[in-house]
Design a protein around this motif. Structure first.
Motif, PDB file in Angstrom:
ATOM      1  N   ALA A   1       0.656  -1.099   0.034  1.00 32.41           N
ATOM      2  CA  ALA A   1       0.049   0.142   0.106  1.00 32.41           C
ATOM      3  C   ALA A   1       0.860   1.321  -0.141  1.00 32.41           C
ATOM      4  O   ALA A   1       0.337   2.470  -0.350  1.00 32.41           O
TER       5      ALA A   1
ATOM      6  N   GLY B   1       2.817   3.779  -1.645  1.00 30.74           N
ATOM      7  CA  GLY B   1       3.148   4.086  -2.955  1.00 30.74           C
ATOM      8  C   GLY B   1       4.392   4.701  -3.654  1.00 30.74           C
ATOM      9  O   GLY B   1       4.930   4.223  -4.383  1.00 30.74           O
TER      10      GLY B   1
ATOM     11  N   ARG C   1      -8.522   4.280   0.861  1.00 27.67           N
ATOM     12  CA  ARG C   1      -7.507   5.029  -0.290  1.00 27.67           C
ATOM     13  C   ARG C   1      -7.534   4.007  -1.522  1.00 27.67           C
ATOM     14  O   ARG C   1      -7.278   4.370  -2.722  1.00 27.67           O
ATOM     15  N   ALA C   2      -7.182   2.753  -1.184  1.00 31.71           N
ATOM     16  CA  ALA C   2      -6.805   1.652  -2.278  1.00 31.71           C
ATOM     17  C   ALA C   2      -8.282   1.507  -2.938  1.00 31.71           C
ATOM     18  O   ALA C   2      -8.443   1.341  -4.112  1.00 31.71           O
TER      19      ALA C   2
ATOM     20  N   SER D   1      -8.634   4.283  -5.247  1.00 36.45           N
ATOM     21  CA  SER D   1      -7.815   4.291  -6.548  1.00 36.45           C
ATOM     22  C   SER D   1      -8.520   3.349  -7.576  1.00 36.45           C
ATOM     23  O   SER D   1      -8.324   3.259  -8.785  1.00 36.45           O
ATOM     24  N   ALA D   2      -8.970   2.326  -6.901  1.00 33.02           N
ATOM     25  CA  ALA D   2      -9.484   1.316  -7.719  1.00 33.02           C
ATOM     26  C   ALA D   2     -10.755   1.605  -8.697  1.00 33.02           C
ATOM     27  O   ALA D   2     -11.118   1.303  -9.757  1.00 33.02           O
TER      28      ALA D   2
ATOM     29  N   PRO E   1      -8.907   4.634 -11.672  1.00 33.43           N
ATOM     30  CA  PRO E   1      -7.569   3.872 -11.824  1.00 33.43           C
ATOM     31  C   PRO E   1      -6.648   5.108 -12.694  1.00 33.43           C
ATOM     32  O   PRO E   1      -7.478   5.944 -13.394  1.00 33.43           O
TER      33      PRO E   1
ATOM     34  N   TRP F   1      -4.531  -2.174 -12.362  1.00 38.02           N
ATOM     35  CA  TRP F   1      -4.482  -1.322 -11.215  1.00 38.02           C
ATOM     36  C   TRP F   1      -5.655  -1.390 -10.491  1.00 38.02           C
ATOM     37  O   TRP F   1      -5.496  -1.307  -9.339  1.00 38.02           O
ATOM     38  N   ARG F   2      -6.649  -1.360 -11.107  1.00 36.03           N
ATOM     39  CA  ARG F   2      -8.023  -1.454 -10.498  1.00 36.03           C
ATOM     40  C   ARG F   2      -8.261  -2.977  -9.854  1.00 36.03           C
ATOM     41  O   ARG F   2      -8.655  -2.789  -8.547  1.00 36.03           O
TER      42      ARG F   2
ATOM     43  N   ASP G   1      -5.655  -2.679  -6.613  1.00 33.54           N
ATOM     44  CA  ASP G   1      -6.157  -1.963  -5.219  1.00 33.54           C
ATOM     45  C   ASP G   1      -7.391  -2.403  -4.753  1.00 33.54           C
ATOM     46  O   ASP G   1      -7.665  -2.089  -3.773  1.00 33.54           O
TER      47      ASP G   1
ATOM     48  N   ILE H   1      -5.944  -4.915  -2.697  1.00 34.04           N
ATOM     49  CA  ILE H   1      -5.499  -4.314  -1.201  1.00 34.04           C
ATOM     50  C   ILE H   1      -6.627  -3.691  -0.284  1.00 34.04           C
ATOM     51  O   ILE H   1      -6.370  -3.952   0.996  1.00 34.04           O
ATOM     52  N   ALA H   2      -7.773  -3.078  -0.824  1.00 34.88           N
ATOM     53  CA  ALA H   2      -8.811  -2.726  -0.171  1.00 34.88           C
ATOM     54  C   ALA H   2      -9.352  -3.493   0.657  1.00 34.88           C
ATOM     55  O   ALA H   2      -9.508  -3.478   1.885  1.00 34.88           O
TER      56      ALA H   2
END
Length: 201
Positions: free
Chosen positions: A19, A21, A87-88, A91-92, A95, A181-182, A185, A188-189
């Motif tokens: 996480a 960056g 935050r993740a 971002s998802a 993206p 990236w989606r 992330d 991660i979330a």
């Protein structure tokens, strides 16, 4: 018990490392350029190992001497993990493609070392993750469990930075697509929120 602490260290440490960056982005950029990759990987690992060890040692002692802080440490850990997950997740949903290839002149080794140290040590989230959060949770483990927890987190750090640095060259076609990236992330979330809930289960 020790093996459980070890696995918990791997899970939490790995999630928090992914996480962060700026450190990962710089390492990825250097790896894609193939400039001083092993040096960058070594700096990332050494910094994490030192900070994780210091955090577990110091925070473990603090928790032992002041058990009343345990509840508030859990609250802080929950808020912190939830915020990282949020935050993740954002971002998802929004993206962007990481631009890792830059057409600049190749820096010398000293410049790369200075930059990698800056990304590793000047980011306040690094201290929140390794010293405060990992240290406090690691200190909750009974007996030698806290050191197994620390070893797990250190192993996760070693695996992650080595994989990112050495394998980044193969990821360029994949991570030129926003959907990659989606997915990352989003995973991660989910991990962050699961670990946040686990603090009170």
């Amino acid at each position: 018990m020790e093996f459980t602490a070890f696995l918990k260290g791997i899970g939490l440490g790995g999630s928090l490392i992914v996480a962060i960056g700026s450190q990962n982005a710089y390492l990825l950029r250097q790896a894609l350029k193939r400039q001083f990759v092993l040096t960058c990987i070594a700096i990332c690992i050494i910094c994490d190992v030192v900070l994780i060890g210091a955090g577990v040692a110091g925070m473990g002692k603090l928790i032992t001497e002041a058990l009343g802080l345990l509840f508030w440490i859990k609250i802080a850990g929950f808020v912190f993990l939830f915020w990282y997950g949020l935050r993740a997740a954002r971002s998802a949903l929004n993206p962007g493609v990481m631009s890792a290839n830059e057409n600049d002149t190749a820096p010398d080794r000293r410049a790369v070392i200075a930059a990698m140290l800056a990304f590793s040590l000047l980011n306040p989230h690094v201290y929140l993750d390794t010293v405060v959060l990992l240290g406090s949770i690691g200190g909750q483990q009974a007996g030698a469990g806290r050191w197994y927890f620390a070893l797990g987190a250190m192993l996760a750090s070693t695996i992650w930075f080595s994989s990112l640095g050495l394998g980044a060259r193969y990821l360029t076609p994949i991570f030129s697509r926003p959907n990659a990236w989606r997915i990352l992330d989003g995973i991660i979330a989910l991990i962050m929120w699961t670990l946040a809930i686990s603090l009170f289960v």
